[in-house]
Design a protein around this motif. Structure first.
Motif, PDB file in Angstrom:
ATOM      1  N   GLY A 198     -59.889  28.939  43.430  1.00 43.51           N
ATOM      2  CA  GLY A 198     -58.600  28.852  42.756  1.00 43.51           C
ATOM      3  C   GLY A 198     -57.884  27.586  43.194  1.00 43.51           C
ATOM      4  O   GLY A 198     -58.266  26.931  44.174  1.00 43.51           O
ATOM      5  N   ILE A 199     -56.848  27.244  42.485  1.00 43.75           N
ATOM      6  CA  ILE A 199     -56.111  26.013  42.805  1.00 43.75           C
ATOM      7  C   ILE A 199     -54.632  26.209  42.536  1.00 43.75           C
ATOM      8  O   ILE A 199     -54.238  26.888  41.576  1.00 43.75           O
ATOM      9  CB  ILE A 199     -56.664  24.822  41.993  1.00 43.75           C
ATOM     10  N   LEU A 200     -53.837  25.649  43.411  1.00 42.06           N
ATOM     11  CA  LEU A 200     -52.396  25.595  43.196  1.00 42.06           C
ATOM     12  C   LEU A 200     -51.827  24.481  44.044  1.00 42.06           C
ATOM     13  O   LEU A 200     -52.483  23.985  44.968  1.00 42.06           O
ATOM     14  CB  LEU A 200     -51.713  26.918  43.563  1.00 42.06           C
ATOM     15  N   SER A 201     -50.639  24.079  43.736  1.00 41.65           N
ATOM     16  CA  SER A 201     -49.885  23.169  44.590  1.00 41.65           C
ATOM     17  C   SER A 201     -48.591  23.853  45.006  1.00 41.65           C
ATOM     18  O   SER A 201     -48.028  24.656  44.240  1.00 41.65           O
ATOM     19  CB  SER A 201     -49.575  21.861  43.863  1.00 41.65           C
ATOM     20  N   LEU A 202     -48.166  23.560  46.216  1.00 42.47           N
ATOM     21  CA  LEU A 202     -46.883  24.025  46.723  1.00 42.47           C
ATOM     22  C   LEU A 202     -46.037  22.815  47.068  1.00 42.47           C
ATOM     23  O   LEU A 202     -46.554  21.821  47.593  1.00 42.47           O
ATOM     24  CB  LEU A 202     -47.059  24.858  47.995  1.00 42.47           C
ATOM     25  N   THR A 203     -44.758  22.886  46.793  1.00 41.99           N
ATOM     26  CA  THR A 203     -43.848  21.867  47.314  1.00 41.99           C
ATOM     27  C   THR A 203     -43.042  22.475  48.449  1.00 41.99           C
ATOM     28  O   THR A 203     -42.550  23.606  48.343  1.00 41.99           O
ATOM     29  CB  THR A 203     -42.906  21.316  46.235  1.00 41.99           C
ATOM     30  N   ALA A 227     -42.072  18.633  60.949  1.00 43.27           N
ATOM     31  CA  ALA A 227     -42.409  19.732  61.860  1.00 43.27           C
ATOM     32  C   ALA A 227     -43.101  20.865  61.109  1.00 43.27           C
ATOM     33  O   ALA A 227     -44.063  21.477  61.613  1.00 43.27           O
ATOM     34  CB  ALA A 227     -41.143  20.242  62.549  1.00 43.27           C
ATOM     35  N   ALA A 228     -42.630  21.136  59.887  1.00 44.04           N
ATOM     36  CA  ALA A 228     -43.261  22.183  59.074  1.00 44.04           C
ATOM     37  C   ALA A 228     -44.697  21.797  58.729  1.00 44.04           C
ATOM     38  O   ALA A 228     -45.608  22.638  58.758  1.00 44.04           O
ATOM     39  CB  ALA A 228     -42.447  22.427  57.805  1.00 44.04           C
ATOM     40  N   ILE A 229     -44.915  20.525  58.407  1.00 42.37           N
ATOM     41  CA  ILE A 229     -46.266  20.062  58.072  1.00 42.37           C
ATOM     42  C   ILE A 229     -47.191  20.182  59.276  1.00 42.37           C
ATOM     43  O   ILE A 229     -48.348  20.612  59.147  1.00 42.37           O
ATOM     44  CB  ILE A 229     -46.213  18.605  57.562  1.00 42.37           C
ATOM     45  N   VAL A 230     -46.699  19.823  60.443  1.00 47.77           N
ATOM     46  CA  VAL A 230     -47.526  19.921  61.650  1.00 47.77           C
ATOM     47  C   VAL A 230     -47.898  21.374  61.935  1.00 47.77           C
ATOM     48  O   VAL A 230     -49.052  21.686  62.256  1.00 47.77           O
ATOM     49  CB  VAL A 230     -46.796  19.300  62.857  1.00 47.77           C
ATOM     50  N   THR A 296     -50.666  16.126  50.300  1.00 48.29           N
ATOM     51  CA  THR A 296     -51.132  14.980  49.519  1.00 48.29           C
ATOM     52  C   THR A 296     -50.027  14.021  49.097  1.00 48.29           C
ATOM     53  O   THR A 296     -50.301  12.856  48.819  1.00 48.29           O
ATOM     54  CB  THR A 296     -51.855  15.464  48.251  1.00 48.29           C
ATOM     55  N   MET A 297     -48.783  14.478  49.042  1.00 52.60           N
ATOM     56  CA  MET A 297     -47.699  13.617  48.578  1.00 52.60           C
ATOM     57  C   MET A 297     -46.465  13.851  49.432  1.00 52.60           C
ATOM     58  O   MET A 297     -46.170  14.986  49.833  1.00 52.60           O
ATOM     59  CB  MET A 297     -47.364  13.890  47.105  1.00 52.60           C
ATOM     60  N   LEU A 298     -45.726  12.764  49.713  1.00 50.53           N
ATOM     61  CA  LEU A 298     -44.480  12.838  50.477  1.00 50.53           C
ATOM     62  C   LEU A 298     -43.401  12.025  49.751  1.00 50.53           C
ATOM     63  O   LEU A 298     -43.672  10.921  49.277  1.00 50.53           O
ATOM     64  CB  LEU A 298     -44.664  12.285  51.888  1.00 50.53           C
ATOM     65  N   ALA A 313     -42.673  17.562  50.406  1.00 51.89           N
ATOM     66  CA  ALA A 313     -44.108  17.399  50.612  1.00 51.89           C
ATOM     67  C   ALA A 313     -44.836  18.271  49.604  1.00 51.89           C
ATOM     68  O   ALA A 313     -44.413  19.399  49.315  1.00 51.89           O
ATOM     69  CB  ALA A 313     -44.506  17.798  52.031  1.00 51.89           C
ATOM     70  N   THR A 314     -45.930  17.758  49.060  1.00 52.35           N
ATOM     71  CA  THR A 314     -46.775  18.530  48.153  1.00 52.35           C
ATOM     72  C   THR A 314     -48.047  18.920  48.880  1.00 52.35           C
ATOM     73  O   THR A 314     -48.714  18.070  49.483  1.00 52.35           O
ATOM     74  CB  THR A 314     -47.129  17.718  46.891  1.00 52.35           C
TER      75      THR A 314
END
Length: 441
Positions: A198-203, A227-230, A296-298, A313-314
């Motif tokens: 499956g595939i999705l993106s979250l922001t 910090a959330a990304i880490v 993948t995106m900032l 962030a994506t």
């Protein structure tokens, strides 16, 4: 007679780049390709009907002798963007370079996925010219926006479903003939996708008061987002083998050199060890055993001296076939553990159902591969990328993903990257695959 090389060159020279926003798409190359196909494949367009669906997607029908369940052969003709920068040969020049077995067609779309489209049409053209009529209908489904949202393929499935059509076989791009992908196994391996993740993106979004960068707060929007990304990066999804991956291990393991053969064929004992091994061998094997997540995106401030009022962030997520979109979203939410980071879900698609690895449809695909590529080991696998075929699972249980091309590790690395190209010998083997397949339908 058709010239497969010249025909593929003509298709590649049309820069059919699909964009996330259809308003940004230059539709002239799409219209030009639709108009060009009858010139390149006149016998096909005399024997088959064609209708445009969803704007620029194409659905062909080759009427069969009976009313038995039809076959659908799929490809897409849109490509991801490319500029001349970094390319050894311009991406839309379709230059023919080299000679003999080393001769190459350079260009965006040669492997993904105009090569497949050309091979399908070359196979149909050859069989129509030879006087072949299929037992049951054959449909050709050519999508125009697979690289973005797949609306064309969805519209084709809607149309076929409204007509009560339930295909007994669907073949789309996906796996290929590869080497050096499995420890202890030498020689070519044909990996056929029987499902796809499956595939999705979250922001992930943080909004707070901005201001001048000379007086920053203790935790800025970008710092909170970082910090959330880490935290998310430090919490990978759980690992586990699906039945399809275990079948792949058993299939390939039977051909492995000792002592790896014993390890791969005695999974009742070695499964925990293999799970650890797959997680450490590299990105491809690690992705086989879990849902993956990648930032993948900032996006943040528009000026070097301004605090971001909104930082985004994506995260691109590929959902394992034994999981779900809801499980993936909950994992991200728990990992981030910060109520000031907002989660929004974009374009969710659940994993595809698993098609069977027995029965007439599978055997037809498998035997055609074995005839086209003698000595090749055929195995099922879970495709980690997304394709238009996922929509066809709604109307067929027998959906398989296989591009009939030999691809080296280096060649696979050019997909969606610079210097995409295809060997001329690879193209002719692909034509042979579809010609053989169609002759048996």
């Amino acid at each position: 007679m058709p010239d497969p090389v010249a025909n593929l060159q003509a298709l590649v020279r049309l820069a059919t780049i699909s964009r996330l926003d259809p308003a940004d798409t230059d539709w002239a190359p799409f219209d030009a390709l639709i108009a060009l196909l009858p010139e390149l494949y006149p016998a096909t367009h005399s024997a088959l009907s064609r209708e445009l669906v969803g704007g620029h997607s194409m659905l062909y029908r080759w009427k069969g002798r009976t009313d038995a369940s039809p076959t659908v052969l799929m490809a897409h003709y849109d490509v991801v963007s490319a500029t001349d920068e970094g390319w050894s040969h311009p991406p839309f020049a379709a230059e023919l370079v080299g000679s003999g077995d080393d001769q190459l067609i350079w260009g965006r779309g040669t492997l993904d996925d105009k090569g497949s489209l050309a091979c399908i049409l070359e196979g149909v053209e050859a069989q129509v010219t030879a006087g072949h009529q299929p037992e049951a209908d054959i449909y050709l489904s050519f999508g125009h926006d697979e690289e973005t949202e797949g609306s064309g393929a969805r519209a084709i499935v809607d149309l076929l479903e409204s007509r009560g059509i339930r295909p007994s076989l669907v073949i789309d791009e996906g796996g290929a003939v590869v080497e050096d992908i499995f420890p202890g196994v030498s020689g070519p391996i044909a990996v056929v996708g029987v499902s796809e993740k499956g595939i999705l993106s979250l922001t992930l979004t943080v909004e707070q008061h901005g201001g001048h960068a000379s007086t920053p707060p203790r935790i800025s929007a970008t710092a909170r987002l970082a910090a959330a990304i880490v935290r998310l990066n430090n919490r990978p999804f759980r690992a586990g083998f699906t039945p399809t991956t275990l079948e792949m291990i058993r299939t390939l393991g039977a051909h492995a050199s000792s002592p790896l053969r014993w390890i791969f064929t005695n999974l009742w004992l070695t499964r925990p060890l293999l799970l650890v091994l797959f997680g450490r061998l590299g990105p491809e094997t690690s992705a086989m055993i879990r849902t993956t997540q990648a930032v993948t995106m900032l996006q943040a401030s528009q000026a070097a001296n301004a605090l971001a009022e909104r930082a985004v962030a994506t995260v691109n997520i590929r959902v394992a076939i034994d999981s779900s979109v809801a499980d993936a979203v909950e994992h991200v939410r728990r990992s981030i553990d910060d109520p000031l980071v907002r989660l929004d879900v974009l374009h969710p698609n659940e994993p595809s159902p698993v098609s069977p690895t027995s029965g007439p449809a599978w055997q037809l695909v498998r035997s055609t591969i074995e005839q086209t590529y003698p000595g090749t080991i055929v195995t099922p696998y879970v495709m980690m990328a997304a394709s238009d075929s996922r929509y066809f699972a709604r109307i067929s249980e027998f959906v398989y993903r296989f591009s009939p091309f030999e691809m080296s590790t280096e060649e696979r690395g050019t997909l969606h990257a610079i210097d995409e190209r295809m060997k001329v010998s690879t193209l002719f083997r692909g034509v042979d695959f579809y010609t053989r397949l169609i002759s048996r339908l």
